[in-house]
Design a protein around this motif. Structure first.
Motif, PDB file in Angstrom:
ATOM      1  N   ALA A 256       0.815  -1.212   0.000  1.00 57.77           N
ATOM      2  CA  ALA A 256       0.000   0.000   0.000  1.00 57.77           C
ATOM      3  C   ALA A 256       0.847   1.261   0.000  1.00 57.77           C
ATOM      4  CB  ALA A 256      -0.938  -0.018   1.204  1.00 57.77           C
ATOM      5  N   ASP A 257       1.944   1.256   0.755  1.00 60.20           N
ATOM      6  CA  ASP A 257       2.767   2.463   0.839  1.00 60.20           C
ATOM      7  C   ASP A 257       3.339   2.832  -0.519  1.00 60.20           C
ATOM      8  OD1 ASP A 257       2.257   2.662   3.494  1.00 60.20           O
ATOM      9  OD2 ASP A 257       4.216   1.930   4.160  1.00 60.20           O
ATOM     10  N   GLU A 258       3.720   1.837  -1.274  1.00 58.95           N
ATOM     11  CA  GLU A 258       4.315   2.091  -2.590  1.00 58.95           C
ATOM     12  C   GLU A 258       3.248   2.159  -3.683  1.00 58.95           C
ATOM     13  OE1 GLU A 258       5.376  -0.159  -0.479  1.00 58.95           O
ATOM     14  OE2 GLU A 258       7.411   0.468   0.038  1.00 58.95           O
ATOM     15  N   GLN A 259       2.006   1.850  -3.316  1.00 62.86           N
ATOM     16  CA  GLN A 259       0.898   1.818  -4.278  1.00 62.86           C
ATOM     17  C   GLN A 259       1.199   0.850  -5.415  1.00 62.86           C
ATOM     18  OE1 GLN A 259       0.384   6.096  -5.117  1.00 62.86           O
ATOM     19  NE2 GLN A 259      -1.444   5.981  -3.847  1.00 62.86           N
ATOM     20  N   VAL A 260       1.703  -0.302  -5.032  1.00 62.14           N
ATOM     21  CA  VAL A 260       2.057  -1.313  -6.019  1.00 62.14           C
ATOM     22  C   VAL A 260       1.505  -2.653  -5.563  1.00 62.14           C
ATOM     23  CG1 VAL A 260       3.986  -2.613  -7.006  1.00 62.14           C
ATOM     24  CG2 VAL A 260       4.170  -0.140  -6.764  1.00 62.14           C
ATOM     25  N   VAL A 261       0.969  -3.413  -6.508  1.00 58.02           N
ATOM     26  CA  VAL A 261       0.609  -4.800  -6.230  1.00 58.02           C
ATOM     27  C   VAL A 261       1.493  -5.678  -7.111  1.00 58.02           C
ATOM     28  CG1 VAL A 261      -1.383  -4.601  -7.824  1.00 58.02           C
ATOM     29  CG2 VAL A 261      -1.222  -6.548  -6.257  1.00 58.02           C
ATOM     30  N   VAL A 262       2.187  -6.601  -6.464  1.00 51.47           N
ATOM     31  CA  VAL A 262       3.087  -7.501  -7.180  1.00 51.47           C
ATOM     32  C   VAL A 262       2.419  -8.866  -7.265  1.00 51.47           C
ATOM     33  CG1 VAL A 262       5.366  -8.595  -7.195  1.00 51.47           C
ATOM     34  CG2 VAL A 262       5.114  -6.262  -6.349  1.00 51.47           C
ATOM     35  N   THR A 263       2.403  -9.455  -8.457  1.00 47.75           N
ATOM     36  CA  THR A 263       1.770 -10.760  -8.636  1.00 47.75           C
ATOM     37  C   THR A 263       2.772 -11.741  -9.235  1.00 47.75           C
ATOM     38  OG1 THR A 263       1.006 -10.240 -10.887  1.00 47.75           O
ATOM     39  CG2 THR A 263      -0.466  -9.644  -9.059  1.00 47.75           C
ATOM     40  N   GLN A 264       2.435 -13.018  -9.094  1.00 46.39           N
ATOM     41  CA  GLN A 264       3.240 -14.079  -9.695  1.00 46.39           C
ATOM     42  C   GLN A 264       2.272 -15.024 -10.422  1.00 46.39           C
ATOM     43  OE1 GLN A 264       6.927 -17.102  -8.505  1.00 46.39           O
ATOM     44  NE2 GLN A 264       5.714 -16.193  -6.870  1.00 46.39           N
ATOM     45  N   PRO A 265       1.894 -14.660 -11.644  1.00 45.70           N
ATOM     46  CA  PRO A 265       0.903 -15.457 -12.374  1.00 45.70           C
ATOM     47  C   PRO A 265       1.337 -16.909 -12.545  1.00 45.70           C
ATOM     48  CG  PRO A 265       1.342 -13.383 -13.506  1.00 45.70           C
ATOM     49  CD  PRO A 265       2.366 -13.510 -12.418  1.00 45.70           C
ATOM     50  N   SER A 266       2.615 -17.123 -12.806  1.00 45.23           N
ATOM     51  CA  SER A 266       3.140 -18.487 -12.847  1.00 45.23           C
ATOM     52  C   SER A 266       4.518 -18.455 -12.204  1.00 45.23           C
ATOM     53  CB  SER A 266       3.209 -19.001 -14.287  1.00 45.23           C
ATOM     54  OG  SER A 266       4.075 -18.174 -15.049  1.00 45.23           O
ATOM     55  N   GLU A 267       4.994 -19.601 -11.800  1.00 44.45           N
ATOM     56  CA  GLU A 267       6.208 -19.626 -10.994  1.00 44.45           C
ATOM     57  C   GLU A 267       7.365 -18.940 -11.711  1.00 44.45           C
ATOM     58  OE1 GLU A 267       6.917 -23.313  -9.156  1.00 44.45           O
ATOM     59  OE2 GLU A 267       8.712 -22.621  -8.111  1.00 44.45           O
ATOM     60  N   GLY A 268       7.971 -17.993 -11.035  1.00 37.21           N
ATOM     61  CA  GLY A 268       9.127 -17.290 -11.576  1.00 37.21           C
ATOM     62  C   GLY A 268       8.783 -16.108 -12.456  1.00 37.21           C
ATOM     63  N   GLU A 269       7.478 -15.898 -12.712  1.00 41.26           N
ATOM     64  CA  GLU A 269       7.049 -14.755 -13.538  1.00 41.26           C
ATOM     65  C   GLU A 269       6.393 -13.723 -12.618  1.00 41.26           C
ATOM     66  OE1 GLU A 269       3.885 -13.644 -17.129  1.00 41.26           O
ATOM     67  OE2 GLU A 269       3.768 -15.556 -16.091  1.00 41.26           O
ATOM     68  N   PHE A 270       6.993 -12.557 -12.559  1.00 45.49           N
ATOM     69  CA  PHE A 270       6.480 -11.526 -11.653  1.00 45.49           C
ATOM     70  C   PHE A 270       5.972 -10.326 -12.447  1.00 45.49           C
ATOM     71  CE2 PHE A 270       9.367 -14.072  -9.188  1.00 45.49           C
ATOM     72  CZ  PHE A 270       8.678 -14.253  -7.999  1.00 45.49           C
ATOM     73  N   LYS A 271       4.839  -9.792 -11.975  1.00 41.98           N
ATOM     74  CA  LYS A 271       4.258  -8.591 -12.583  1.00 41.98           C
ATOM     75  C   LYS A 271       3.951  -7.600 -11.470  1.00 41.98           C
ATOM     76  CE  LYS A 271       3.409 -10.157 -16.891  1.00 41.98           C
ATOM     77  NZ  LYS A 271       3.537  -9.418 -18.145  1.00 41.98           N
ATOM     78  N   ALA A 272       3.877  -6.353 -11.832  1.00 46.75           N
ATOM     79  CA  ALA A 272       3.503  -5.347 -10.835  1.00 46.75           C
ATOM     80  C   ALA A 272       2.593  -4.314 -11.486  1.00 46.75           C
ATOM     81  CB  ALA A 272       4.747  -4.664 -10.268  1.00 46.75           C
ATOM     82  N   PHE A 273       1.615  -3.870 -10.704  1.00 49.79           N
ATOM     83  CA  PHE A 273       0.641  -2.903 -11.194  1.00 49.79           C
ATOM     84  C   PHE A 273       0.411  -1.830 -10.137  1.00 49.79           C
ATOM     85  CE2 PHE A 273      -0.274  -7.144 -12.768  1.00 49.79           C
ATOM     86  CZ  PHE A 273      -0.255  -6.955 -14.147  1.00 49.79           C
ATOM     87  N   ASN A 274       0.008  -0.667 -10.628  1.00 49.79           N
ATOM     88  CA  ASN A 274      -0.412   0.388  -9.720  1.00 49.79           C
ATOM     89  C   ASN A 274      -1.707  -0.058  -9.040  1.00 49.79           C
ATOM     90  OD1 ASN A 274      -1.857   2.951  -8.906  1.00 49.79           O
ATOM     91  ND2 ASN A 274       0.091   3.791  -9.594  1.00 49.79           N
ATOM     92  N   THR A 275      -1.814   0.243  -7.745  1.00 46.05           N
ATOM     93  CA  THR A 275      -2.987  -0.232  -7.001  1.00 46.05           C
ATOM     94  C   THR A 275      -4.228   0.633  -7.200  1.00 46.05           C
ATOM     95  OG1 THR A 275      -2.199   1.011  -5.071  1.00 46.05           O
ATOM     96  CG2 THR A 275      -1.646  -1.337  -5.163  1.00 46.05           C
ATOM     97  N   THR A 276      -4.105   1.704  -7.957  1.00 47.00           N
ATOM     98  CA  THR A 276      -5.261   2.587  -8.135  1.00 47.00           C
ATOM     99  C   THR A 276      -6.232   1.996  -9.157  1.00 47.00           C
ATOM    100  OG1 THR A 276      -3.861   4.502  -7.687  1.00 47.00           O
ATOM    101  CG2 THR A 276      -5.986   4.918  -8.734  1.00 47.00           C
ATOM    102  N   CYS A 277      -7.418   1.703  -8.694  1.00 43.98           N
ATOM    103  CA  CYS A 277      -8.447   1.129  -9.566  1.00 43.98           C
ATOM    104  C   CYS A 277      -8.771   2.117 -10.692  1.00 43.98           C
ATOM    105  CB  CYS A 277      -9.699   0.843  -8.744  1.00 43.98           C
ATOM    106  SG  CYS A 277     -11.062   0.187  -9.715  1.00 43.98           S
ATOM    107  N   THR A 278      -8.881   1.573 -11.896  1.00 39.30           N
ATOM    108  CA  THR A 278      -9.137   2.447 -13.048  1.00 39.30           C
ATOM    109  C   THR A 278     -10.603   2.829 -13.170  1.00 39.30           C
ATOM    110  OG1 THR A 278      -9.356   0.499 -14.465  1.00 39.30           O
ATOM    111  CG2 THR A 278      -7.174   1.542 -14.335  1.00 39.30           C
ATOM    112  N   HIS A 279     -11.433   2.330 -12.247  1.00 37.84           N
ATOM    113  CA  HIS A 279     -12.840   2.734 -12.297  1.00 37.84           C
ATOM    114  C   HIS A 279     -13.000   4.132 -11.703  1.00 37.84           C
ATOM    115  CE1 HIS A 279     -17.126   2.482 -10.574  1.00 37.84           C
ATOM    116  NE2 HIS A 279     -17.212   2.787 -11.871  1.00 37.84           N
ATOM    117  N   GLN A 280     -12.864   4.228 -10.392  1.00 31.23           N
ATOM    118  CA  GLN A 280     -12.999   5.557  -9.778  1.00 31.23           C
ATOM    119  C   GLN A 280     -11.873   5.857  -8.815  1.00 31.23           C
ATOM    120  OE1 GLN A 280     -16.948   6.220  -8.213  1.00 31.23           O
ATOM    121  NE2 GLN A 280     -17.887   6.190 -10.244  1.00 31.23           N
ATOM    122  N   GLY A 281     -10.793   5.111  -8.888  1.00 24.26           N
ATOM    123  CA  GLY A 281      -9.598   5.501  -8.153  1.00 24.26           C
ATOM    124  C   GLY A 281      -9.431   4.958  -6.753  1.00 24.26           C
TER     125      GLY A 281
END
Ligand code: FES
Length: 156
Positions: A80-105
């Motif tokens: 939350a502090d960094e406003q980042v969500v880090v995911t691991q869709p499959s083992e060893g594959e990492f993604k990161a997204f901004n935590t702000t919802c694109t609907h209304q923020g």
């Protein structure tokens, strides 16, 4: 500048002679928190705490966000502090997204069952590419650049 060199001379002379005039100058050097040039190690210790802090911080690695082991395979973790969500869709594959919802923020609140979830109005985003899978949001979460260095995930 001249004061510094005077203080140096004073310190040496005080140590050797203890003349009253020089003792008065010695008070001056106390005020400047530079007690004598004879004991260089103690005066150095008094003036370096901030430098020590910054150097130890620099040695601990730059902006490590998380350890790879913190991120569940098929899930993710919200920072939350960094406003980042880090995911691991499959083992060893990492993604990161901004935590702000694109609907209304609203900030997204959870990651479960393969989606990043916003509880404000129920939007769910794919952990693989941030695309909206259900709910009112129609735009994907903004992807955030990360790199994996050893077992650390670092913001790019
Ligand atoms: Fe996230 Fe509306 S702000 S679903």
């Amino acid at each position: 500048m001249t004061q510094v060199s005077r203080r140096t001379v004073t310190g040496l002379a005080t140590a050797g002679l203890s003349l009253p005039l020089l003792a008065a100058c010695g008070d001056d050097s106390d005020t400047a928190s530079d007690p004598g040039t004879g004991s260089g190690s103690s005066s150095g210790g008094g003036s370096t705490p901030s430098q020590a802090e910054s150097s130890s911080g620099g040695g601990g690695g730059s902006d490590a966000l998380a350890s790879t082991s913190d991120i569940e395979v098929g899930g993710g973790t919200i920072f939350a502090d960094e406003q980042v969500v880090v995911t691991q869709p499959s083992e060893g594959e990492f993604k990161a997204f901004n935590t702000t919802c694109t609907h209304q923020g609203c900030p997204v609140q959870s990651v479960s069952d393969g989606t990043i979830n916003c509880d404000c109005h129920g939007s769910k985003f794919s952990i693989s590419d941030g695309s909206p899978e259900s709910g009112p949001a129609t735009s994907p979460l903004e992807e955030v650049g990360i790199t994996v260095e050893g077992d650390s995930i670092v913001l790019a």
